[in-house]
Design a protein around this motif. Structure first.
Motif, mmCIF file in Angstrom:
data_model
loop_
_atom_site.group_PDB
_atom_site.id
_atom_site.type_symbol
_atom_site.label_atom_id
_atom_site.label_comp_id
_atom_site.label_asym_id
_atom_site.label_seq_id
_atom_site.Cartn_x
_atom_site.Cartn_y
_atom_site.Cartn_z
ATOM 1 N N LYS A 564 68.141 43.968 39.846
ATOM 2 C CA LYS A 564 69.166 43.026 40.269
ATOM 3 C C LYS A 564 68.807 42.443 41.650
ATOM 4 C CE LYS A 564 73.896 43.483 41.175
ATOM 5 N NZ LYS A 564 74.851 44.569 41.348
ATOM 6 N N PHE A 565 68.347 43.322 42.511
ATOM 7 C CA PHE A 565 68.022 42.888 43.868
ATOM 8 C C PHE A 565 66.848 41.895 43.862
ATOM 9 C CE2 PHE A 565 65.584 43.392 47.823
ATOM 10 C CZ PHE A 565 66.559 43.011 48.735
ATOM 11 N N ILE A 566 65.796 42.255 43.147
ATOM 12 C CA ILE A 566 64.581 41.421 43.182
ATOM 13 C C ILE A 566 64.813 40.084 42.477
ATOM 14 C CG2 ILE A 566 62.148 41.309 42.501
ATOM 15 C CD1 ILE A 566 62.014 44.306 42.846
ATOM 16 N N THR A 567 65.650 40.118 41.449
ATOM 17 C CA THR A 567 65.921 38.893 40.685
ATOM 18 C C THR A 567 66.484 37.782 41.574
ATOM 19 O OG1 THR A 567 66.336 40.228 38.740
ATOM 20 C CG2 THR A 567 67.169 37.985 38.665
ATOM 21 N N GLN A 568 67.262 38.183 42.592
ATOM 22 C CA GLN A 568 67.867 37.199 43.500
ATOM 23 C C GLN A 568 66.875 36.196 44.071
ATOM 24 O OE1 GLN A 568 70.210 38.512 47.039
ATOM 25 N NE2 GLN A 568 69.238 40.430 46.419
ATOM 26 N N PHE A 569 65.628 36.653 44.270
ATOM 27 C CA PHE A 569 64.675 35.789 44.970
ATOM 28 C C PHE A 569 63.954 34.826 44.032
ATOM 29 C CE2 PHE A 569 65.164 39.812 47.250
ATOM 30 C CZ PHE A 569 65.822 39.322 48.365
ATOM 31 N N GLY A 570 64.320 34.889 42.757
ATOM 32 C CA GLY A 570 63.841 33.918 41.779
ATOM 33 C C GLY A 570 62.346 33.736 41.808
ATOM 34 N N LYS A 571 61.943 32.464 41.827
ATOM 35 C CA LYS A 571 60.512 32.160 41.749
ATOM 36 C C LYS A 571 59.774 32.565 43.029
ATOM 37 C CE LYS A 571 60.865 27.270 43.292
ATOM 38 N NZ LYS A 571 61.745 27.528 44.386
ATOM 39 N N HIS A 572 60.503 32.907 44.066
ATOM 40 C CA HIS A 572 59.835 33.348 45.300
ATOM 41 C C HIS A 572 59.228 34.742 45.157
ATOM 42 C CE1 HIS A 572 61.199 30.046 47.950
ATOM 43 N NE2 HIS A 572 62.206 30.002 47.104
ATOM 44 N N THR A 573 59.782 35.542 44.246
ATOM 45 C CA THR A 573 59.228 36.894 44.071
ATOM 46 C C THR A 573 57.855 36.796 43.429
ATOM 47 O OG1 THR A 573 61.424 37.798 43.773
ATOM 48 C CG2 THR A 573 59.601 39.153 43.008
ATOM 49 N N PRO A 574 56.815 37.358 44.056
ATOM 50 C CA PRO A 574 55.475 37.254 43.461
ATOM 51 C C PRO A 574 55.368 38.088 42.179
ATOM 52 C CG PRO A 574 55.434 38.564 45.489
ATOM 53 C CD PRO A 574 56.824 38.045 45.346
ATOM 54 N N PRO A 575 54.540 37.642 41.225
ATOM 55 C CA PRO A 575 54.406 38.365 39.946
ATOM 56 C C PRO A 575 53.958 39.814 40.135
ATOM 57 C CG PRO A 575 52.783 36.566 40.143
ATOM 58 C CD PRO A 575 53.739 36.420 41.274
ATOM 59 N N GLU A 576 53.205 40.078 41.185
ATOM 60 C CA GLU A 576 52.718 41.455 41.409
ATOM 61 C C GLU A 576 53.875 42.441 41.545
ATOM 62 O OE1 GLU A 576 51.701 38.766 42.985
ATOM 63 O OE2 GLU A 576 49.539 38.801 43.380
ATOM 64 N N ILE A 577 54.984 41.983 42.131
ATOM 65 C CA ILE A 577 56.135 42.876 42.310
ATOM 66 C C ILE A 577 56.723 43.231 40.942
ATOM 67 C CG2 ILE A 577 58.511 42.992 43.254
ATOM 68 C CD1 ILE A 577 56.398 43.288 45.415
ATOM 69 N N TRP A 578 56.818 42.208 40.066
ATOM 70 C CA TRP A 578 57.325 42.482 38.708
ATOM 71 C C TRP A 578 56.355 43.345 37.922
ATOM 72 C CZ3 TRP A 578 62.111 42.525 38.152
ATOM 73 C CH2 TRP A 578 62.959 41.554 38.721
ATOM 74 N N GLN A 579 55.046 43.149 38.154
ATOM 75 C CA GLN A 579 54.051 44.020 37.480
ATOM 76 C C GLN A 579 54.312 45.471 37.846
ATOM 77 O OE1 GLN A 579 50.114 42.916 38.781
ATOM 78 N NE2 GLN A 579 50.256 40.933 37.752
ATOM 79 N N GLU A 580 54.500 45.720 39.118
ATOM 80 C CA GLU A 580 54.726 47.099 39.573
ATOM 81 C C GLU A 580 56.048 47.627 39.024
ATOM 82 O OE1 GLU A 580 52.663 49.138 41.107
ATOM 83 O OE2 GLU A 580 51.125 47.574 41.203
ATOM 84 N N TYR A 581 57.033 46.746 38.968
ATOM 85 C CA TYR A 581 58.330 47.145 38.421
ATOM 86 C C TYR A 581 58.160 47.585 36.957
ATOM 87 C CZ TYR A 581 63.096 46.912 36.682
ATOM 88 O OH TYR A 581 64.291 47.232 36.098
ATOM 89 N N ASP A 582 57.433 46.761 36.190
ATOM 90 C CA ASP A 582 57.226 47.075 34.769
ATOM 91 C C ASP A 582 56.468 48.380 34.589
ATOM 92 O OD1 ASP A 582 58.577 44.828 34.010
ATOM 93 O OD2 ASP A 582 56.783 43.575 33.824
ATOM 94 N N LYS A 583 55.438 48.575 35.422
ATOM 95 C CA LYS A 583 54.647 49.811 35.324
ATOM 96 C C LYS A 583 55.551 51.016 35.542
ATOM 97 C CE LYS A 583 50.629 48.356 37.711
ATOM 98 N NZ LYS A 583 49.685 48.682 38.771
ATOM 99 N N LEU A 584 56.376 50.930 36.576
ATOM 100 C CA LEU A 584 57.250 52.057 36.911
ATOM 101 C C LEU A 584 58.236 52.307 35.773
ATOM 102 C CD1 LEU A 584 58.396 54.182 38.863
ATOM 103 C CD2 LEU A 584 59.774 52.390 39.920
ATOM 104 N N SER A 585 58.807 51.219 35.283
ATOM 105 C CA SER A 585 59.828 51.373 34.269
ATOM 106 C C SER A 585 59.232 51.971 32.986
ATOM 107 C CB SER A 585 60.513 50.019 34.126
ATOM 108 O OG SER A 585 60.624 49.623 32.867
ATOM 109 N N LYS A 586 57.987 51.595 32.656
ATOM 110 C CA LYS A 586 57.333 52.188 31.483
ATOM 111 C C LYS A 586 57.069 53.679 31.687
ATOM 112 C CE LYS A 586 55.230 48.303 29.224
ATOM 113 N NZ LYS A 586 54.614 47.321 30.154
ATOM 114 N N LYS A 587 56.565 54.009 32.884
ATOM 115 C CA LYS A 587 56.204 55.408 33.160
ATOM 116 C C LYS A 587 57.426 56.324 33.133
ATOM 117 C CE LYS A 587 52.396 54.533 36.267
ATOM 118 N NZ LYS A 587 52.131 54.527 37.694
ATOM 119 N N LEU A 588 58.572 55.765 33.526
ATOM 120 C CA LEU A 588 59.765 56.617 33.576
ATOM 121 C C LEU A 588 60.382 56.758 32.194
ATOM 122 C CD1 LEU A 588 61.276 55.357 36.924
ATOM 123 C CD2 LEU A 588 60.683 57.712 36.457
#
Ligand code: SAT
Ligand code: MN
Length: 588
Positions: A564-588
């Motif tokens: 929710k927090f990261i989504t706020q920044f829309g297109k400003h959030t770099p894809p690398e942050i979402w990559q790391e988010y996805d990795k974490l979410s898969k691992k958990l």
């Protein structure tokens, strides 16, 4: 011919209409005079600005009582005025610059009538440092003039450095009438201007601090390729005499000052202080990250400071040097004329008056000292001051530590897999709120790199900038998350903190120097308990294990909040942050 600086001061005085203009030179003689003026002539809510404290037990110390509404930073009244709202991002309050200026000019018209306008020329950083910046602040109260003198390098050198150029940071400050409804802290990053009205409180009024060295400087750093961070800088000396430098970000009132001055419980280890609040980080020619502390003083939380929790701070406060030391909104012991706060050594004295000047009645459950009572003291008073403090180049940083206050979930220490993961680790950091700003205490909010209230531009772009800095460095520091605040089932802190935090720092420098291994988990690398120096600690093994427990149910909730927090920044959030988010979410 007037210089651009003289012209600017002249224009501002036409607006503020002070009785007198006084250019400060930062000398000791002048500090004494301003303190005299603050004791005898200037008043805030009927109280003298300064009161002399017991000079035998607290040499050179003075007491200041603020306006009762003016006790912490006011984030809701702090604005970053970029021409484009999107540049300020959802993490900042925004106003269109010309509209903001119109409003501020109206509030500033005649605001210094009957008062002196102090002109404060100062450097952020050592004058010989290539990273230092020349600044000038105007103010109308001796408390701010003296505080700025303690917190910065104030001298004519700044005026000489500015010379005939227009290249200096401008700060206009007036306490006006302390009306909390007319209190605004306005930043104009493109003009390197801060305009602050209605508050005399630290981060609102000492414009070199959060306003310039973080909000404006972070924007300059984004454009120029460096970082301005809410970080302590310290050197950790091991028993062989090798010093490893680290920088650590933690939100306000989460123990940065205690960390910067830590007295080690491990024999042979010693901490050297370079800064307790702000770090400017630049890539050095050797591909390492270099840190300077742009400040020259410590503005720390009094509550909880004692010979037990932070002996080096107590020594600093009592050091008999020529710099004045200020105490703001502590209680006063009227028998001895000494400051008092919760947690200070000794028993509670009988004749206390509270921070507002009323006799204190312990049975009424009110606080004698304000929760955000503070001291302002020169860093040169510190017995742990690093010999590198005045090194214009700064110190090479081997580890970056990112912390927050979390009673659950976050382990005592975690090492990021790499720089990109470390940036995500910083971006997802949450912390429970403290008394350093005007809001409810103890509420969890995301506070990336402890910069949420201080990043002067869109935080999505800030994450991108961090990723880019890592690519620029041939030898990037390792990145760690720490949390001293995890509690047990009874709600008591498990980890003792303070001097025992050296045990965590030791593991970090052992890792940095390649001396120990670590265990991989979904959230990062954590210590093998056998590699932690826990000797002499009286904590059962299960509790130590609890400090590193990863609860996937709780993490799932956490992930939702992070998303929710990261989504706020829309297109400003770099894809690398979402990559790391996805990795974490898969691992958990
Ligand atoms: O904002 S201050 O620097 O005055 C104190 C803090 O909140 O860190
Ligand atoms: Mn701070």
């Amino acid at each position: 011919m007037a210089t651009p600086l003289e012209k600017w001061v002249n224009e501002q005085s036409k607006l503020a209409k002070p009785d007198k203009i006084y250019w400060c030179d930062g000398s000791i003689k002048e500090a004494r005079r301003l303190i005299e003026i603050g004791m005898k002539e200037e008043k805030i809510s009927g109280n003298p600005v300064f009161q002399e404290l017991n000079q035998k037990s607290w040499p050179n110390a003075y007491f200041h009582r603020s306006h009762p509404t003016d006790v912490a930073r006011t984030e809701h009244l702090t604005y970053v005025c970029h021409p484009d709202k999107d540049v300020a991002g959802p993490n900042n309050n925004w106003m269109e610059p010309s509209e903001a200026k119109k409003m501020m000019a109206k509030l500033s018209d005649g605001c210094m009538k009957g008062k002196t306008m102090y002109v404060l020329p100062y450097m952020m950083g050592h004058p010989d440092s290539p990273y230092a910046k020349a600044c000038v602040q105007l103010t109308d109260v001796s408390y701010v003039a003296i505080s700025m003198r303690i917190m910065t390098r104030m001298s004519k050198k700044a005026v000489d450095r500015i010379g005939n150029s227009d290249d200096f940071f401008k700060g206009f400050h007036s306490v006006r009438d302390f009306d909390p409804n007319k209190r605004f802290i306005m930043h104009f990053p493109d003009e390197r201007l801060v305009w602050s009205i209605g508050s005399g409180y630290g981060g609102n009024a000492l414009l070199g601090k959060k306003c310039f060295s973080l909000r404006i400087a972070s924007w300059l750093g984004y454009q120029e390729g460096w970082l301005a961070e809410h970080m302590v800088i310290l050197g950790i000396e091991d028993p062989q005499g090798k010093v490893t430098y680290v920088a650590a970000a933690m939100p306000s009132a989460c123990g940065k000052t205690n960390l910067a001055m830590l007295e080690s419980v491990l024999p042979g280890y010693k901490v050297w202080t370079i800064g307790d609040d702000i770090a400017w980080l630049n890539a050095g020619p050797d591909g390492k990250l270099y840190a300077i502390n742009p400040e020259a003083g410590l503005f720390g939380v009094a509550r909880g400071t004692s010979m037990k929790t932070n002996p080096n701070m107590m020594r600093t406060l009592k050091a008999d040097k020529f710099y004045p030391t200020l105490f703001t909104n502590t209680a006063l012991n009227t028998n001895t004329n000494e400051p008092w706060w919760d947690g200070i050594d000794g028993s509670i004295p009988k004749n206390l008056i509270d921070w507002q000047g009323n006799p204190w009645d312990a049975s009424k459950n009110s606080k004698a000292a304000h929760a955000n009572s503070r001291f302002t003291v020169s860093i040169y008073n510190s017995p742990t001051l690093s010999k590198e403090f005045d090194n214009p180049r700064g110190v090479p940083i081997s580890a970056i530590i990112l912390g927050g206050k979390r009673t659950h979930l976050i382990p005592l220490v975690t090492e990021a897999f790499d720089w990109q993961h470390g940036v995500f680790l910083g971006a997802r950091t949450g912390s429970e709120t403290t008394a350093a700003a005007m809001h409810k205490e103890g509420v969890l909010r995301r506070d990336p790199m402890a910069m949420l209230p201080f990043c002067g531009y869109n935080m999505g772009d800030y994450f991108k900038h961090w990723l880019g800095m890592g690519k620029k460095l041939k030898h990037p520091p390792k990145i760690y998350s720490v949390n001293w605040f995890r509690t047990d089932d009874n709600g008591d802190f498990i980890w003792p903190g303070f001097g025992d935090n050296i045990r965590v720092l030791k593991w970090i420098i052992d890792r940095v120097n390649g001396n120990v291994g670590a265990n991989q988990t979904p959230i990062g690398m954590i210590p093998d308990i056998k590699d932690l120096a826990l000797g002499g600690l009286d904590i059962p093994k299960e509790k130590i294990e609890k400090l590193f427990e990863i609860n996937s149910c709780e993490w799932k909730e956490e992930l939702q909040d992070i998303e929710k927090f990261i989504t706020q920044f829309g297109k400003h959030t770099p894809p690398e942050i979402w990559q790391e988010y996805d990795k974490l979410s898969k691992k958990l």
